[in-house]
Motif scaffolding. Structure first.
Motif, short mmCIF file in Angstrom:
data_model
loop_
_atom_site.label_atom_id
_atom_site.label_comp_id
_atom_site.label_asym_id
_atom_site.label_seq_id
_atom_site.Cartn_x
_atom_site.Cartn_y
_atom_site.Cartn_z
N ILE A 364 0.86 -1.44 -0.27
CA ILE A 364 0.00 -0.11 -0.14
C ILE A 364 0.87 1.16 0.10
CG2 ILE A 364 -1.77 1.22 1.20
CD1 ILE A 364 -2.76 -1.38 2.30
N ILE A 365 1.83 1.21 0.82
CA ILE A 365 2.78 2.33 0.92
C ILE A 365 3.46 2.41 -0.50
CG2 ILE A 365 4.98 3.25 1.81
CD1 ILE A 365 4.17 1.67 4.69
N GLY A 366 4.01 1.52 -1.20
CA GLY A 366 4.65 1.66 -2.44
C GLY A 366 3.66 2.00 -3.60
N VAL A 367 2.52 1.64 -3.45
CA VAL A 367 1.49 2.14 -4.63
C VAL A 367 1.33 3.89 -4.38
CG1 VAL A 367 -0.92 2.54 -5.12
CG2 VAL A 367 0.21 0.26 -4.87
N GLY A 368 1.32 4.33 -2.98
CA GLY A 368 1.03 5.57 -2.77
C GLY A 368 2.37 6.40 -3.32
N LEU A 369 3.63 5.98 -2.82
CA LEU A 369 4.70 6.55 -3.38
C LEU A 369 4.93 6.39 -4.81
CD1 LEU A 369 7.25 4.75 -0.93
CD2 LEU A 369 6.32 7.18 -0.88
N PHE A 370 4.67 5.17 -5.47
CA PHE A 370 4.77 5.32 -7.01
C PHE A 370 3.95 6.31 -7.82
CE2 PHE A 370 3.57 3.60 -11.26
CZ PHE A 370 4.74 3.56 -11.73
N LEU A 371 2.58 6.41 -7.33
CA LEU A 371 1.63 7.49 -7.77
C LEU A 371 2.04 8.84 -7.72
CD1 LEU A 371 -1.81 5.96 -6.71
CD2 LEU A 371 -0.88 6.14 -9.07
N ALA A 372 2.57 9.16 -6.46
CA ALA A 372 3.32 10.50 -6.11
C ALA A 372 4.39 10.69 -7.17
CB ALA A 372 3.65 10.57 -4.79
N GLY A 373 4.97 9.68 -7.33
CA GLY A 373 6.44 9.90 -8.17
C GLY A 373 5.84 10.07 -9.56
N CYS A 374 4.95 9.52 -10.06
CA CYS A 374 4.75 9.59 -11.49
C CYS A 374 3.98 10.90 -11.68
CB CYS A 374 3.57 8.41 -11.69
SG CYS A 374 3.96 6.74 -12.01
N GLY A 375 3.20 11.38 -10.67
CA GLY A 375 2.49 12.78 -10.73
C GLY A 375 3.65 13.94 -10.72
N SER A 376 4.74 13.72 -10.06
CA SER A 376 5.64 14.80 -9.87
C SER A 376 6.41 14.66 -11.09
CB SER A 376 6.59 14.47 -8.90
OG SER A 376 6.09 14.73 -7.62
#
Length: 486
Positions: A364-376
């Motif tokens: 779950i943490i990994g999904v949140g981090l990945f989405l935030a990275g893609c967005g940035s």
């Protein structure tokens, strides 16, 4: 197949060489920052630093770098962009070498200040050099690759920082920059052509001093609010300095012949909203790797290397999204990319709000981090292209410095605010253990209290990301290309 003129092909070949040089600059600065974000507890334990010194190992660099960006944009217009850019490589490399020999924590902070000056010389000019080198129809591709290299640096940095901290010693966190800096300096000297100098206009020295003092005040107040409380004399003094200087800056800059904060260049709705969206995006994303690395070390008791591996979804997302966004820039407008990136950033941070518990499954943490990275990665590519293509060529140096300064204000506030929010949930006697990452070994009760701080930090960052999405949507590019046209 469309025929390409020899001049166009030659310009494009040179432009990609320029990207290789400027990308080395971003890699150098990105690795330096991301390695220290993960390895900070190791440095803190070595010097036995308190919460104040621990925070300023990071904040001194961010503050000086932010306050000097516009200054070096102006200096480059006067003395030559190539010369200032290469001088930045040299200064950053020397400071990195000396930082590894630091006898105490305050010498290290001083070397971080010198690093920050070198980084400002690099950051204030890299985007302008790329904009000048590329044909307009290929600029988004160049920006996508350029920003993507920052993702690569952030991809390597956390793992590298954790590995160095656990094996080679904290000094190598800084010394690893030295060979990279030498390579960048030599390659830049060989590759970059001289650029026409801007008009010989005076530097706004008073404006630069006032901006630095105001940022110092607000950052001091933010960084100490969590540790000492809102009623602390330090917090009150820092806030008072900012509140007094903010209106004074407006008055001084309106009368300055060549102000450091040339608000006239941002009078139009598109540029104003695009830059405010950039501020919000930086505020929402910049402390993320630091916050999550502290979470894994302080709350879950992981070592630095494992914590570095755990934050990798952020730079992986950025590394994948930036070049894809650059390629899509030939079909989609920068405006659309900016909005899409903002939405993904908010989704990622919204997911992380659900993870402020030591028992949260990592996926779950990994999904949140990945989405935030893609967005940035998507947002930075779109937003940078949108702003740079809307500016007049004669003002690129100063305005780009201002643009990056606005973004770096978000970086500074993000780190100061996040550290303050996290540590505000535990007592003063335990804050040293948060920075040293030893809290998980001392008290399960204290770890539960610390989770409240992480929850606060994620919630505030999520709210800022939502505001950034709204601002990005308001930054619709006007039909007229004249500055400030609506």
């Amino acid at each position: 197949m469309v025929a390409v003129s020899p001049d166009y092909a030659s310009r494009l070949r040179y432009a990609w060489k320029v990207v290789s040089v400027t990308s080395l600059g971003l890699v150098l600065i990105g690795i330096a920052g991301s390695t220290l974000n993960v390895a900070l507890p190791t440095v803190v334990r070595h010097f036995r630093a308190g919460p104040f010194e621990s925070g300023w190992i990071l904040l001194a660099f961010l503050l000086v770098n932010t306050a000097s960006l516009v200054f070096f944009g102006r200096v480059a217009d006067l003395l030559g962009r190539r010369e200032i850019y290469l001088a930045g490589f040299a200064l950053f490399t020397v400071a990195s070498l000396l930082a590894g020999f630091s006898p105490n924590v305050w010498f290290l902070v001083a070397m971080r200040v010198v690093q920050a000056i070198g980084a400002a010389m690099i950051l204030a000019n890299g985007t302008v050099i790329i904009t000048d080198a590329f044909p307009p129809d290929r600029l988004s591709q160049g920006m996508g690759v350029y920003i993507g290299t920052l993702s690569v640096a952030q991809l390597a940095g956390p793992t590298l920082g954790g590995l160095i901290a656990d094996t080679a010693g904290w000094q190598w966190i800084f010394w690893v920059n030295v060979p990279a800096g030498v390579i960048a300096l030599v390659w830049g000297a060989v590759t970059l052509r001289k650029m026409p100098r801007g008009p010989r206009e005076p530097v706004d020295a008073l404006g630069n001093v006032l901006v630095f003092a105001a940022l110092s005040g607000v950052l001091l107040a933010l960084s100490e609010a969590g540790s000492r409380g809102l009623s602390s004399p330090v917090v009150i003094t820092g806030a008072a300095v900012f509140l007094v200087l903010a209106p004074l800056i407006v008055v001084v800059e309106r009368r300055a012949s060549h102000p450091v904060l040339n608000m006239g260049l941002f009078a139009g709705r598109m540029l104003a909203c695009a830059n405010l969206a950039s501020l919000c995006n930086a505020l929402a994303r910049s402390a993320l790797i630091l916050v999550v690395a502290l979470y894994f070390q302080s709350a879950r008791g992981l070592d630095a290397f494992t914590a570095g591996l755990s934050v990798l979804p952020v730079p992986v997302g950025m590394a994948l999204a930036s070049p894809i966004a650059g390629a899509l820039g030939r079909r989609l407008s920068p405006y659309a990319l900016s909005i899409g990136g903002s939405v993904f950033s908010a989704l990622g941070l919204g997911t992380l709000m659900l993870t402020a518990d030591p028992a949260t499954p990592y996926w779950i943490i990994g999904v949140g981090l990945f989405l935030a990275g893609c967005g940035s990665g998507t947002f930075l590519t779109g937003n940078t292209t949108q702003v740079m293509t809307a500016l007049p060529a004669g003002s690129l140096g100063v305005v780009n410095g201002f643009r990056i300064m606005i973004m770096n204000v978000g970086v500074v506030l993000s780190v100061g605010m996040s550290l303050s929010l996290i540590t505000s949930s535990v007592g003063p006697e335990l804050r040293d253990q948060v920075y040293a990452a030893t809290l998980a070994k001392l008290s399960p009760v204290a770890v539960d209290q610390l989770m409240t701080g992480f929850q606060r930090a994620y919630t505030v960052l999520f709210a800022v990301a939502l505001l950034g999405t709204l601002l990005a949507a308001l930054a619709r590019t006007p039909r007229t290309r004249s500055l400030g046209a609506e």
